[in-house]
Design a protein around this motif. Structure first.
Motif, PDB file in Angstrom:
ATOM      1  N   ILE A 198      35.671 -83.752 -51.421  1.00  5.56           N
ATOM      2  CA  ILE A 198      34.820 -82.974 -52.325  1.00  5.56           C
ATOM      3  C   ILE A 198      35.681 -82.363 -53.429  1.00  5.56           C
ATOM      4  N   SER A 199      35.035 -81.887 -54.476  1.00  5.95           N
ATOM      5  CA  SER A 199      35.744 -81.276 -55.605  1.00  5.95           C
ATOM      6  C   SER A 199      36.151 -79.847 -55.261  1.00  5.95           C
ATOM      7  N   LYS A 200      37.063 -79.309 -56.040  1.00  6.36           N
ATOM      8  CA  LYS A 200      37.496 -77.928 -55.842  1.00  6.36           C
ATOM      9  C   LYS A 200      36.348 -76.949 -56.083  1.00  6.36           C
ATOM     10  N   GLU A 201      35.465 -77.274 -57.025  1.00  3.96           N
ATOM     11  CA  GLU A 201      34.311 -76.420 -57.295  1.00  3.96           C
ATOM     12  C   GLU A 201      33.359 -76.390 -56.098  1.00  3.96           C
ATOM     13  N   ALA A 202      33.161 -77.553 -55.476  1.00  4.88           N
ATOM     14  CA  ALA A 202      32.291 -77.616 -54.284  1.00  4.88           C
ATOM     15  C   ALA A 202      32.901 -76.809 -53.142  1.00  4.88           C
ATOM     16  N   LEU A 203      34.224 -76.848 -53.005  1.00  2.00           N
ATOM     17  CA  LEU A 203      34.873 -76.068 -51.954  1.00  2.00           C
ATOM     18  C   LEU A 203      34.725 -74.580 -52.223  1.00  2.00           C
ATOM     19  N   LEU A 204      34.894 -74.151 -53.469  1.00  2.00           N
ATOM     20  CA  LEU A 204      34.730 -72.734 -53.793  1.00  2.00           C
ATOM     21  C   LEU A 204      33.322 -72.266 -53.447  1.00  2.00           C
ATOM     22  N   THR A 205      32.332 -73.084 -53.739  1.00  2.00           N
ATOM     23  CA  THR A 205      30.948 -72.748 -53.384  1.00  2.00           C
ATOM     24  C   THR A 205      30.816 -72.594 -51.870  1.00  2.00           C
ATOM     25  N   LYS A 260      31.482 -66.657 -43.805  1.00  2.00           N
ATOM     26  CA  LYS A 260      31.770 -65.311 -43.320  1.00  2.00           C
ATOM     27  C   LYS A 260      33.183 -65.328 -42.763  1.00  2.00           C
ATOM     28  N   THR A 261      33.733 -64.167 -42.502  1.00  2.00           N
ATOM     29  CA  THR A 261      35.122 -64.052 -42.067  1.00  2.00           C
ATOM     30  C   THR A 261      35.441 -64.864 -40.819  1.00  2.00           C
ATOM     31  N   ALA A 262      34.576 -64.929 -39.841  1.00  2.00           N
ATOM     32  CA  ALA A 262      34.879 -65.635 -38.587  1.00  2.00           C
ATOM     33  C   ALA A 262      34.560 -67.130 -38.643  1.00  2.00           C
ATOM     34  N   ASP A 263      33.972 -67.597 -39.734  1.00  2.00           N
ATOM     35  CA  ASP A 263      33.574 -69.000 -39.845  1.00  2.00           C
ATOM     36  C   ASP A 263      34.747 -69.902 -40.218  1.00  2.00           C
ATOM     37  N   THR A 264      34.680 -71.152 -39.750  1.00  2.00           N
ATOM     38  CA  THR A 264      35.600 -72.193 -40.210  1.00  2.00           C
ATOM     39  C   THR A 264      34.767 -73.397 -40.595  1.00  2.00           C
ATOM     40  N   LEU A 265      35.327 -74.209 -41.445  1.00  2.00           N
ATOM     41  CA  LEU A 265      34.621 -75.370 -41.946  1.00  2.00           C
ATOM     42  C   LEU A 265      35.609 -76.509 -42.117  1.00  2.00           C
ATOM     43  N   GLU A 266      35.300 -77.665 -41.554  1.00  2.00           N
ATOM     44  CA  GLU A 266      36.167 -78.830 -41.739  1.00  2.00           C
ATOM     45  C   GLU A 266      35.905 -79.392 -43.130  1.00  2.00           C
ATOM     46  N   VAL A 267      36.990 -79.560 -43.907  1.00  2.00           N
ATOM     47  CA  VAL A 267      36.846 -80.021 -45.287  1.00  2.00           C
ATOM     48  C   VAL A 267      37.872 -81.092 -45.618  1.00  2.00           C
ATOM     49  N   LYS A 268      37.535 -81.875 -46.620  1.00  2.00           N
ATOM     50  CA  LYS A 268      38.477 -82.773 -47.286  1.00  2.00           C
ATOM     51  C   LYS A 268      38.235 -82.552 -48.767  1.00  2.00           C
ATOM     52  N   VAL A 269      39.237 -82.050 -49.460  1.00  2.00           N
ATOM     53  CA  VAL A 269      39.069 -81.641 -50.850  1.00  2.00           C
ATOM     54  C   VAL A 269      40.158 -82.254 -51.720  1.00  2.00           C
ATOM     55  N   VAL A 270      39.793 -82.535 -52.960  1.00  2.00           N
ATOM     56  CA  VAL A 270      40.765 -83.006 -53.953  1.00  2.00           C
ATOM     57  C   VAL A 270      40.899 -81.925 -55.010  1.00  2.00           C
ATOM     58  N   SER A 271      42.145 -81.574 -55.320  1.00  2.00           N
ATOM     59  CA  SER A 271      42.405 -80.555 -56.324  1.00  2.00           C
ATOM     60  C   SER A 271      43.865 -80.649 -56.762  1.00  2.00           C
ATOM     61  N   THR A 272      44.275 -79.688 -57.570  1.00  2.00           N
ATOM     62  CA  THR A 272      45.647 -79.629 -58.071  1.00  2.00           C
ATOM     63  C   THR A 272      46.429 -78.572 -57.304  1.00  2.00           C
ATOM     64  N   ILE A 273      47.652 -78.912 -56.966  1.00  2.00           N
ATOM     65  CA  ILE A 273      48.534 -77.951 -56.306  1.00  2.00           C
ATOM     66  C   ILE A 273      49.034 -76.977 -57.372  1.00  2.00           C
ATOM     67  N   VAL A 274      48.844 -75.688 -57.124  1.00  2.00           N
ATOM     68  CA  VAL A 274      49.306 -74.668 -58.066  1.00  2.00           C
ATOM     69  C   VAL A 274      50.808 -74.464 -57.894  1.00  2.00           C
ATOM     70  N   ASP A 275      51.227 -74.172 -56.669  1.00  3.47           N
ATOM     71  CA  ASP A 275      52.640 -74.007 -56.387  1.00  3.47           C
ATOM     72  C   ASP A 275      52.911 -74.268 -54.911  1.00  3.47           C
ATOM     73  N   VAL A 276      54.192 -74.446 -54.595  1.00  2.27           N
ATOM     74  CA  VAL A 276      54.637 -74.824 -53.256  1.00  2.27           C
ATOM     75  C   VAL A 276      55.761 -73.886 -52.840  1.00  2.27           C
ATOM     76  N   CYS A 277      55.852 -73.589 -51.566  1.00  2.00           N
ATOM     77  CA  CYS A 277      56.965 -72.811 -51.027  1.00  2.00           C
ATOM     78  C   CYS A 277      58.274 -73.466 -51.463  1.00  2.00           C
ATOM     79  N   GLN A 278      59.121 -72.701 -52.122  1.00  6.02           N
ATOM     80  CA  GLN A 278      60.372 -73.248 -52.630  1.00  6.02           C
ATOM     81  C   GLN A 278      61.509 -73.183 -51.620  1.00  6.02           C
ATOM     82  N   LYS A 279      61.217 -72.615 -50.467  1.00  8.67           N
ATOM     83  CA  LYS A 279      62.240 -72.575 -49.431  1.00  8.67           C
ATOM     84  C   LYS A 279      62.249 -73.866 -48.621  1.00  8.67           C
ATOM     85  N   LYS A 280      61.038 -74.305 -48.150  1.00  8.54           N
ATOM     86  CA  LYS A 280      60.955 -75.503 -47.312  1.00  8.54           C
ATOM     87  C   LYS A 280      59.784 -76.413 -47.642  1.00  8.54           C
ATOM     88  N   GLY A 281      58.846 -75.958 -48.462  1.00  5.64           N
ATOM     89  CA  GLY A 281      57.623 -76.730 -48.665  1.00  5.64           C
ATOM     90  C   GLY A 281      56.636 -76.490 -47.535  1.00  5.64           C
TER      91      GLY A 281
END
Length: 163
Positions: free
Chosen positions: A45-52, A58-79
Protein backbone atom coordinates in the motif's frame (compact mmCIF):
# COMPACT_ATOMS: atom_id res chain seq x y z
CA UNK A 1 38.85 -27.08 20.20
CA UNK A 2 35.15 -26.70 21.06
CA UNK A 3 35.67 -22.96 21.56
CA UNK A 4 37.13 -22.63 18.06
CA UNK A 5 34.19 -24.49 16.52
CA UNK A 6 31.68 -22.34 18.43
CA UNK A 7 33.50 -19.19 17.34
CA UNK A 8 33.42 -20.25 13.67
CA UNK A 9 29.70 -21.09 13.89
CA UNK A 10 28.97 -17.73 15.54
CA UNK A 11 30.84 -15.83 12.82
CA UNK A 12 28.98 -17.73 10.08
CA UNK A 13 25.62 -16.92 11.72
CA UNK A 14 26.43 -13.22 11.91
CA UNK A 15 27.55 -13.11 8.29
CA UNK A 16 24.47 -14.99 7.07
CA UNK A 17 22.10 -12.63 8.95
CA UNK A 18 23.44 -9.64 7.07
CA UNK A 19 23.41 -11.34 3.68
CA UNK A 20 21.40 -9.40 1.15
CA UNK A 21 19.77 -10.98 -1.84
CA UNK A 22 18.63 -9.47 -5.08
CA UNK A 23 14.94 -9.87 -5.74
CA UNK A 24 13.30 -9.25 -9.12
CA UNK A 25 9.56 -9.43 -9.49
CA UNK A 26 7.71 -10.92 -12.40
CA UNK A 27 5.61 -7.75 -12.77
CA UNK A 28 8.47 -5.29 -13.08
CA UNK A 29 12.17 -5.41 -13.84
CA UNK A 30 12.98 -3.42 -10.66
CA UNK A 31 15.75 -4.96 -8.57
CA UNK A 32 15.61 -4.88 -4.78
CA UNK A 33 18.08 -5.75 -2.05
CA UNK A 34 16.38 -8.04 0.48
CA UNK A 35 16.83 -7.86 4.23
CA UNK A 36 15.14 -10.16 6.73
CA UNK A 37 12.37 -12.52 5.60
CA UNK A 38 11.62 -12.95 1.90
CA UNK A 39 8.79 -10.70 0.82
CA UNK A 40 7.32 -9.71 -2.51
CA UNK A 41 6.70 -6.11 -3.56
CA UNK A 42 3.25 -7.14 -4.79
CA UNK A 43 0.30 -5.77 -2.85
CA UNK A 44 2.14 -2.97 -1.01
CA UNK A 45 0.00 0.00 0.00
CA UNK A 46 1.02 3.65 -0.33
CA UNK A 47 2.39 5.74 2.51
CA UNK A 48 -0.80 7.82 2.46
CA UNK A 49 -2.93 4.69 2.89
CA UNK A 50 -0.77 3.63 5.83
CA UNK A 51 -1.12 7.05 7.49
CA UNK A 52 -4.90 6.74 7.16
CA UNK A 53 -4.73 3.31 8.81
CA UNK A 54 -2.55 4.70 11.63
CA UNK A 55 -5.10 7.43 12.33
CA UNK A 56 -7.74 4.72 12.89
CA UNK A 57 -5.56 2.61 15.23
CA UNK A 58 -5.86 2.71 18.99
CA UNK A 59 -2.80 2.37 21.21
CA UNK A 60 -3.17 -1.39 21.85
CA UNK A 61 -3.97 -2.27 18.21
CA UNK A 62 -1.57 -3.81 15.71
CA UNK A 63 -2.01 -4.18 12.00
CA UNK A 64 -0.11 -6.34 9.53
CA UNK A 65 1.02 -4.12 6.66
CA UNK A 66 3.13 -4.06 3.53
CA UNK A 67 3.92 -0.49 2.53
CA UNK A 68 6.03 1.26 -0.08
CA UNK A 69 7.59 4.59 0.82
CA UNK A 70 10.85 6.52 1.06
CA UNK A 71 13.36 6.00 3.84
CA UNK A 72 13.91 9.31 5.63
CA UNK A 73 16.98 8.27 7.60
CA UNK A 74 18.76 5.21 8.99
CA UNK A 75 20.63 4.51 12.23
CA UNK A 76 24.20 5.54 11.46
CA UNK A 77 25.68 3.28 14.09
CA UNK A 78 24.54 -0.12 12.71
CA UNK A 79 21.51 0.32 10.46
CA UNK A 80 19.34 -1.09 13.27
CA UNK A 81 16.35 1.23 12.68
CA UNK A 82 15.02 3.63 10.07
CA UNK A 83 12.37 6.30 9.71
CA UNK A 84 9.85 5.89 6.91
CA UNK A 85 8.06 8.83 5.30
CA UNK A 86 4.26 8.75 5.75
CA UNK A 87 3.58 12.08 4.04
CA UNK A 88 1.96 15.12 5.67
CA UNK A 89 5.12 15.68 7.72
CA UNK A 90 4.70 12.36 9.57
CA UNK A 91 7.04 9.39 9.76
CA UNK A 92 7.10 5.88 11.22
CA UNK A 93 9.98 4.41 13.18
CA UNK A 94 10.85 1.00 11.74
CA UNK A 95 12.66 -1.50 13.92
CA UNK A 96 13.57 -5.04 12.90
CA UNK A 97 12.04 -8.19 14.36
CA UNK A 98 14.19 -9.87 16.99
CA UNK A 99 17.01 -7.47 16.06
CA UNK A 100 17.61 -10.13 13.42
CA UNK A 101 18.80 -7.98 10.53
CA UNK A 102 19.98 -4.49 9.67
CA UNK A 103 19.74 -2.24 6.64
CA UNK A 104 22.60 -0.32 4.98
CA UNK A 105 23.49 2.93 6.71
CA UNK A 106 23.42 4.72 3.33
CA UNK A 107 19.83 3.67 2.52
CA UNK A 108 18.36 7.09 3.33
CA UNK A 109 16.28 8.61 0.51
CA UNK A 110 15.84 5.14 -1.06
CA UNK A 111 12.48 3.62 -1.93
CA UNK A 112 11.65 0.68 0.31
CA UNK A 113 8.94 -1.90 0.80
CA UNK A 114 8.43 -2.92 4.41
CA UNK A 115 6.37 -5.83 5.73
CA UNK A 116 5.54 -6.07 9.41
CA UNK A 117 3.29 -5.08 12.28
CA UNK A 118 2.22 -1.44 12.48
CA UNK A 119 1.22 0.05 15.82
CA UNK A 120 0.77 3.36 17.62
CA UNK A 121 2.66 4.31 20.76
CA UNK A 122 1.60 7.23 22.94
CA UNK A 123 4.26 8.68 25.24
CA UNK A 124 2.63 10.33 28.28
CA UNK A 125 3.48 13.90 29.31
CA UNK A 126 5.22 12.69 32.48
CA UNK A 127 7.58 10.48 30.46
CA UNK A 128 8.26 13.25 27.93
CA UNK A 129 9.14 15.63 30.76
CA UNK A 130 11.41 13.01 32.33
CA UNK A 131 13.15 12.41 28.98
CA UNK A 132 13.64 16.17 28.55
CA UNK A 133 15.04 16.43 32.08
CA UNK A 134 17.40 13.50 31.42
CA UNK A 135 18.54 15.19 28.21
CA UNK A 136 19.50 18.31 30.16
CA UNK A 137 16.81 20.55 28.69
CA UNK A 138 16.01 23.85 30.40
CA UNK A 139 13.14 24.11 32.86
CA UNK A 140 11.30 26.32 30.33
CA UNK A 141 11.58 23.57 27.70
CA UNK A 142 10.35 20.97 30.19
CA UNK A 143 7.41 23.17 31.22
CA UNK A 144 6.47 23.68 27.55
CA UNK A 145 5.57 19.98 27.23
CA UNK A 146 1.79 20.02 27.58
CA UNK A 147 0.54 17.13 25.43
CA UNK A 148 1.34 13.44 25.04
CA UNK A 149 3.27 12.45 21.91
CA UNK A 150 1.86 9.97 19.43
CA UNK A 151 4.44 7.89 17.59
CA UNK A 152 3.90 5.54 14.67
CA UNK A 153 6.02 2.38 14.56
CA UNK A 154 6.52 -0.76 12.50
CA UNK A 155 8.16 -3.96 13.67
CA UNK A 156 9.44 -5.22 10.31
CA UNK A 157 10.14 -8.83 9.44
CA UNK A 158 11.17 -8.12 5.85
CA UNK A 159 12.48 -5.14 3.89
CA UNK A 160 13.15 -4.60 0.19
CA UNK A 161 15.25 -1.59 -0.80
CA UNK A 162 15.23 -0.48 -4.41
CA UNK A 163 18.66 -0.62 -6.03
Amino acid sequence: MKKVIYAVVAVLLVVSCNKKEEVKTTESPVAYAKFGDSISPDGAISKEALLTKYLALKTADTLEVKVVSTIVDVCQKKGCWMNLDLGSGKSALVRFKDYGFFVPKNAGKSEAIIHGKAFVEVTPISDLKEYAKDAGKSQAAIDSIIAPETNYSILADGVLIKK
